[in-house]
Structure formats: structure tokens, C-alpha cells
Design an enzyme around this catalytic site. Structure first.
Site, PDB file in Angstrom:
ATOM      1  CG  HIS A 213     -21.666  72.433   1.165  1.00 27.04           C
ATOM      2  ND1 HIS A 213     -21.836  73.291   0.241  1.00 27.04           N
ATOM      3  CD2 HIS A 213     -21.028  71.415   0.270  1.00 27.04           C
ATOM      4  CE1 HIS A 213     -21.564  72.990  -1.035  1.00 27.04           C
ATOM      5  NE2 HIS A 213     -20.873  71.860  -0.924  1.00 27.04           N
TER       6      HIS A 213
HETATM    7  C1  UD1 Z   1     -20.260  66.294  -1.470  1.00 28.43           C
HETATM    8  C2  UD1 Z   1     -19.020  66.561  -2.447  1.00 28.43           C
HETATM    9  C3  UD1 Z   1     -18.773  68.218  -2.560  1.00 28.43           C
HETATM   10  C4  UD1 Z   1     -20.131  68.771  -3.044  1.00 28.43           C
HETATM   11  C5  UD1 Z   1     -21.231  68.372  -2.307  1.00 28.43           C
HETATM   12  C6  UD1 Z   1     -22.385  68.760  -2.894  1.00 28.43           C
HETATM   13  C7  UD1 Z   1     -17.137  64.966  -2.304  1.00 28.43           C
HETATM   14  C8  UD1 Z   1     -15.734  64.720  -1.746  1.00 28.43           C
HETATM   15  N1  UD1 Z   1     -17.837  66.108  -1.744  1.00 28.43           N
HETATM   16  O1  UD1 Z   1     -20.012  66.803  -0.212  1.00 28.43           O
HETATM   17  O2  UD1 Z   1     -17.801  68.494  -3.429  1.00 28.43           O
HETATM   18  O3  UD1 Z   1     -20.093  70.015  -3.185  1.00 28.43           O
HETATM   19  O4  UD1 Z   1     -21.365  66.989  -2.149  1.00 28.43           O
HETATM   20  O5  UD1 Z   1     -23.547  68.957  -2.164  1.00 28.43           O
HETATM   21  O6  UD1 Z   1     -17.648  64.062  -3.145  1.00 28.43           O
HETATM   22  N2  UD1 Z   1     -25.693  63.401   3.879  1.00 28.43           N
HETATM   23  C9  UD1 Z   1     -26.963  63.099   4.175  1.00 28.43           C
HETATM   24  N3  UD1 Z   1     -27.858  62.776   2.908  1.00 28.43           N
HETATM   25  C10 UD1 Z   1     -27.556  62.859   1.907  1.00 28.43           C
HETATM   26  C11 UD1 Z   1     -26.291  63.339   1.460  1.00 28.43           C
HETATM   27  C12 UD1 Z   1     -25.314  63.422   2.626  1.00 28.43           C
HETATM   28  O7  UD1 Z   1     -27.554  63.214   5.512  1.00 28.43           O
HETATM   29  O8  UD1 Z   1     -28.266  62.715   1.036  1.00 28.43           O
HETATM   30  C13 UD1 Z   1     -24.657  63.678   4.953  1.00 28.43           C
HETATM   31  C14 UD1 Z   1     -24.195  62.211   5.379  1.00 28.43           C
HETATM   32  O9  UD1 Z   1     -23.883  62.223   6.773  1.00 28.43           O
HETATM   33  C15 UD1 Z   1     -22.863  62.155   4.581  1.00 28.43           C
HETATM   34  C16 UD1 Z   1     -22.452  63.492   4.788  1.00 28.43           C
HETATM   35  O10 UD1 Z   1     -23.731  64.413   4.414  1.00 28.43           O
HETATM   36  O11 UD1 Z   1     -21.948  61.307   5.307  1.00 28.43           O
HETATM   37  C17 UD1 Z   1     -21.566  64.161   3.504  1.00 28.43           C
HETATM   38  O12 UD1 Z   1     -22.050  63.765   2.551  1.00 28.43           O
HETATM   39  P1  UD1 Z   1     -20.716  63.452   1.163  1.00 28.43           P
HETATM   40  O13 UD1 Z   1     -21.396  63.063  -0.222  1.00 28.43           O
HETATM   41  O14 UD1 Z   1     -19.931  62.411   1.704  1.00 28.43           O
HETATM   42  O15 UD1 Z   1     -20.296  64.852   0.926  1.00 28.43           O
HETATM   43  P2  UD1 Z   1     -20.891  66.269   0.800  1.00 28.43           P
HETATM   44  O16 UD1 Z   1     -20.497  67.150   1.936  1.00 28.43           O
HETATM   45  O17 UD1 Z   1     -22.294  65.995   0.700  1.00 28.43           O
HETATM   46  N1  UDP Z   2     -28.975  73.703  -4.602  1.00 27.56           N
HETATM   47  C1  UDP Z   2     -30.327  73.662  -4.465  1.00 27.56           C
HETATM   48  N2  UDP Z   2     -30.977  73.423  -3.273  1.00 27.56           N
HETATM   49  C2  UDP Z   2     -30.337  73.846  -2.270  1.00 27.56           C
HETATM   50  C3  UDP Z   2     -29.111  74.299  -2.514  1.00 27.56           C
HETATM   51  C4  UDP Z   2     -28.407  74.242  -3.668  1.00 27.56           C
HETATM   52  O1  UDP Z   2     -31.180  73.072  -5.469  1.00 27.56           O
HETATM   53  O2  UDP Z   2     -30.939  73.843  -1.081  1.00 27.56           O
HETATM   54  C5  UDP Z   2     -28.445  73.718  -5.943  1.00 27.56           C
HETATM   55  C6  UDP Z   2     -27.903  75.015  -6.454  1.00 27.56           C
HETATM   56  O3  UDP Z   2     -28.913  75.728  -7.182  1.00 27.56           O
HETATM   57  C7  UDP Z   2     -26.705  74.689  -7.491  1.00 27.56           C
HETATM   58  C8  UDP Z   2     -26.368  73.198  -6.888  1.00 27.56           C
HETATM   59  O4  UDP Z   2     -27.461  72.774  -5.870  1.00 27.56           O
HETATM   60  O5  UDP Z   2     -27.195  74.323  -8.808  1.00 27.56           O
HETATM   61  C9  UDP Z   2     -25.071  73.428  -5.889  1.00 27.56           C
HETATM   62  O6  UDP Z   2     -24.859  72.317  -5.049  1.00 27.56           O
HETATM   63  P1  UDP Z   2     -23.886  72.290  -3.938  1.00 27.56           P
HETATM   64  O7  UDP Z   2     -23.862  73.687  -3.386  1.00 27.56           O
HETATM   65  O8  UDP Z   2     -24.405  71.288  -2.916  1.00 27.56           O
HETATM   66  O9  UDP Z   2     -22.594  71.769  -4.394  1.00 27.56           O
HETATM   67  P2  UDP Z   2     -21.222  72.418  -5.244  1.00 27.56           P
HETATM   68  O10 UDP Z   2     -21.653  73.168  -6.408  1.00 27.56           O
HETATM   69  O11 UDP Z   2     -20.688  73.295  -4.033  1.00 27.56           O
HETATM   70  O12 UDP Z   2     -20.505  71.157  -5.454  1.00 27.56           O
END
Ligand code: UD1
Ligand code: UDP
Length: 392
Positions: A213
Site C-alpha cells: 500500500h
Molecule cells: C495511511 C498512512 C500510512 C499507513 C497507512 C496504514 C499517512 C500519510 N499515511 O496511508 O503511513 O501505512 O495509513 O494503512 O498518514 N481509504 C478508504 N477507506 C479507509 C481509509 C482509506 O477507502 O477507511 C482510501 C481513501 O481513498 C483514501 C486513501 O485510501 O483517500 C488513502 O488513505 P490515507 O489514510 O490518506 O492513506 P493510506 O494510504 O491509508
Molecule cells: N493488518 C490487518 N489486516 C490487514 C492488513 C494488515 O489487521 O488486512 C494489520 C497488521 O497486522 C499490522 C497493521 O495492520 O498490525 C499494519 O498496518 P498497515 O500495513 O496498514 O500500516 P503500516 O504499518 O505500514 O503503517
């Protein structure tokens, strides 16, 4: 056990995105066990889907957030700015004694900025991690958050080294261990009750678990096409289970690639999984392939081989001691590494120091001691003694 002289403490825990909920759970549990501490949860709403948010509160036995800001997605400035504006009102109203932020997401930096400017002490859990790559949004969030936090709770030696090099006061830095591993240890047995492996028709040790992601990997068509080639190469070895982050799914759909990945032989794309299901999937995987931060740490604890599809990691202990390896984001390179692993060349790992399930207890003891000193100028040994051994 009293906090100190019966003085009341209002602590706000900030969460916004999936990994934050997992880190919060043990901290909230430890804080709740201290009388006179009000531990409140503020959810910014950065992640909002049921599968990215609600399910974690339920599975991690967290109460509903006390305050939900409902921010949602947006550009970096938009998301960070909206969280700051909404959180400032919370701070004005609640007058907290301490704000605890975790990880490195936009909600983390936004709320630490509000705390620091409101003269409320800020504690950063998972401080000091550095990838050295400032094109990564999280790296900016880490540097800013650490530079304005009053308490810095560190998971590994590299964190201490970076904070020292950046001139942070030594007294603020505490090597406490890893709250994400606290959750893993606490919930591992429960996770084993998950029926997901049966539902997906895979046996333990017979599948590859994949997640991707990071914007650098999935926000451009070149990266997505390489991801498809990587999945295909991996699926020629073992079945690939890929719980897909909404960012990745959205981009695949945008570029018209989603259907074709779903139709690859031996590949099972699923919705994002709940914490317990995902933990069980990690626990029994033959190999994990990911670009996640947290999953590098969890695979190290579980001693499952992990290939991280990134040029760098802010969590070097997972490479130095753990089962993690960085690999070029290239199907040929990933296929070669996977083959090595399946041919028995498995990197033996060990569990990093203080990843023992007690990080949140150490954090609580240090935070309460800090607040007691901050508020009254005295130290409370009762709480400090109750929670484990001294920390450096
Ligand atoms: C965010 C964090 C990243 C983390 C990740 C964990 C920042 C800059 N990034 O990235 O560090 O690794 O979360 O998963 O804070 N969206 C949905 N539903 C949701 C959430 C997100 O559809 O519940 C979609 C939306 O289109 C949104 C996009 O994902 O705009 C990105 O979400 P965002 O929280 O901005 O960044 P992540 O890629 O999730
Ligand atoms: N995780 C989860 N379900 C998923 C993918 C990840 O519960 O389908 C959990 C995973 O075990 C870890 C956390 O989410 O604890 C990691 O989140 P993510 O990879 O989204 O974010 P990052 O750690 O890269 O910020």
C-alpha cells in the site's frame, strides 16, 4: 495504587489509521488500570471503513472512541490541516494533561503539533525510526513529531541513535519495546480460533501472504504492473493471499488492472482482514511479502520469513536480528528470493530486545511518573515499581 496524592489526570490517546488502533490497545489497557487516570480515545477518522477501523476496536477490545473527528481522506495538507483544526477544539475543551500519539501517520503529526502549540506535553510512541527517505510522507511525520514531543518511546536501538544524533534531550528518550508486539502476544491465542485458513482453503505453511500500500509502489501504473508480475511469479510457487488496502484497490481500479489481478491463477484477493484473522494468516504463512511497516515487525516476532518490497526500512532491527530482508521491487528478484526460501535457505531470526509484551506497561509507568513530576514536582514510586523493571 494511586497516581499521586489523588491528583486526577486526563490523558488523550490519538488514533487515526489501522496500525494506530493496534498500538493503542495495550496502552489504553495499561492506563485504564491506574486509578485517577482518565484515558480518552480521540479517533480522527483518517481511516473510516468498517474493515479499516470499527472491526479493530471490537477485536482489540477497545471501547468506542470518546471523540470522533470524522476527517476522512484528502491531500496531505488537507487531511493534516483538518485534523489540526478539529483536534485544537478538543484540546481547548478537554485541557488534557498529556497527549499520546503513536506511529507516523498524518493524524500523528497533526495532533502532536496541536499539543505542542497548546503547551500540553506530547508523548510519541514509536519514536526515532528513520528510513532516511524524505520522499516518504511518514518520514516527514516522524521527524516533525519527534522534534516537538516531550516523551519519546523507542522500539529499537536505531531509534535511540537517531534521536541522539538529532540532539534530542537524553532524559526524554525511553527504550520501552514495541506496543504492536504487546498486542500480538496478547491476542495470538485468540487469533488461532480464526477459521479464515479453512475458508480460503489453505493449509498452514502452504501459502504466501502479501500486502502492498505504499504510495511509491501503488500510486503509479508502473508500480502496479510490477506488483502484478510479482504476484504472478509468487503464485507459481504457492497460493498467494492478498488482503488489499483500499488505496491499492482504488488505484488498480483507476488504471483498469483490478480484474486482471483477481483472475490470476493461485491468487486470492480479499478485503482488508480484521486483526485476528490477519494475525493468524501471518502466524501460519510460509512467506510474507509486504511493504508495510508494522508487518515487518510482526513477522520478525513470529519468525516467519518476510520480503519487504522497499529500498529502505526505518525498522533495521527486523533485518539485523529478525527474519526480514529488503528486496528489489522487481518480479525476477522477488521470485529468486522466494525460491531460495522455499529451497530451505531460511534466515534464522531472533526476537529483538524488550519485544516482550510489556512495552505499554513501561510507557504507562514513565508517563505517570513524568506527569507527577510535571504537575507536582514529586515522583510516585508506587506506579513505577508496579510496572516491571527500570528502563533506560
Ligand atoms: C495511511 C498512512 C500510512 C499507513 C497507512 C496504514 C499517512 C500519510 N499515511 O496511508 O503511513 O501505512 O495509513 O494503512 O498518514 N481509504 C478508504 N477507506 C479507509 C481509509 C482509506 O477507502 O477507511 C482510501 C481513501 O481513498 C483514501 C486513501 O485510501 O483517500 C488513502 O488513505 P490515507 O489514510 O490518506 O492513506 P493510506 O494510504 O491509508
Ligand atoms: N493488518 C490487518 N489486516 C490487514 C492488513 C494488515 O489487521 O488486512 C494489520 C497488521 O497486522 C499490522 C497493521 O495492520 O498490525 C499494519 O498496518 P498497515 O500495513 O496498514 O500500516 P503500516 O504499518 O505500514 O503503517
Amino acid at each position: 495504587i494511586q497516581s499521586l496524592n489523588n491528583s486526577f489526570m486526563n490523558i488523550i490517546n490519538v488514533v487515526g489509521a489501522r496500525p494506530n488502533f493496534i498500538k493503542l490497545a495495550p496502552i489504553h489497557r495499561a492506563l485504564k488500570s491506574i486509578p485517577n487516570v482518565k484515558s480518552q480515545i480521540v479517533h480522527t477518522g483518517q481511516h473510516y471503513d468498517r474493515a479499516m477501523s470499527d472491526i479493530f476496536f471490537r477485536q482489540l477490545e477497545l471501547p468506542e472512541p470518546d471523540i470522533y473527528l470524522g476527517i476522512g481522506g484528502g491531500s496531505h495538507a488537507e487531511q493534516t490541516g483538518k485534523v489540526m483544526m478539529a483536534f485544537e477544539k478538543v484540546v481547548e475543551q478537554e485541557q488534557p494533561d498529556l497527549i499520546i500519539v503513536v506511529g507516523d501517520v498524518n493524524s500523528t503529526v497533526a495532533c502532536s503539533l496541536v499539543g505542542a502549540k497548546s503547551c500540553v506535553p506530547v508523548a510519541h510512541v514509536e519514536a526515532g525510526l528513520r528510513s532516511g527517505d524524505r520522499s516518504m510522507p511518514e518520514e516527514i511525520n516522524r521527524i516533525v513529531t519527534d522534534s516537538i514531543s516531550d516523551l519519546l518511546f523507542v522500539t529499537e536501538q536505531s531509534g535511540i541513535d537517531h534521536l541522539n544524533n538529532e540532539g534530542i534531550r537524553k532524559e526524554s528518550i525511553h527504550f520501552v519495546g514495541n506496543v504492536m508486539i504487546d498486542s500480538l502476544i496478547h491476542f495470538r491465542e485468540k487469533a488461532r480460533q480464526s477459521t479464515l485458513l479453512d475458508d480460503l482453503k489453505v493449509s498452514p505453511g502452504e501459502y504466501i501472504l502479501m500486502t502492498m500500500h505504499r504510495p511509491s509502489n501503488v500510486d503509479n501504473v508502473r508500480g502496479l504492473k510490477e506488483m502484478k508480475r510479482i504476484i504472478k511469479a509468487l503464485a507459481s510457487h504457492k497460493k498467494v493471499i492478498f488482503p488489499m488496502h483500499p488505496r491499492t484497490k482504488g488505484n488498480l481500479e483507476h488504471f483498469g488492472l483490478y480484474e486482471s489481478i483477481g483472475h490470476l491463477k493461485g491468487v486470492h484477493i480479499t478485503e482488508p482482514q480484521g486483526y485476528l484473522e490477519f494475525l493468524n494468516l501471518m502466524d501460519h504463512a510460509a512467506l510474507i511479502v509486504t511493504d508495510s511497516g508494522g508487518i515487518q515487525e510482526e513477522s520478525t516476532y513470529l519468525q516467519v520469513p518476510c520480503l519487504t518490497l522497499r529500498e529502505n526500512t526505518e525498522r533495521p532491527v527486523t533485518i539485523d536480528l529478525g527474519t526480514n530482508q529488503l528486496v528489489d521491487i522487481n518480479a525476477g528478484a522477488v521470485a529468486d528470493k522466494a525460491e531460495e526460501i522455499f529451497n530451505g535457505s531460511i534466515k534464522k531470526g531472533e526476537i529483538p530486545p524488550r519485544w516482550d509484551g510489556h512495552a505499554a506497561e513501561r510507557i504507562t509507568a514513565i508517563a505517570i511518573q513524568y506527569l507527577n513530576k510535571h504537575k507536582t514536582g514529586k515522583v510516585d514510586n508506587q506506579v513505577t515499581n508496579r510496572f516491571s523493571e527500570p528502563v533506560s
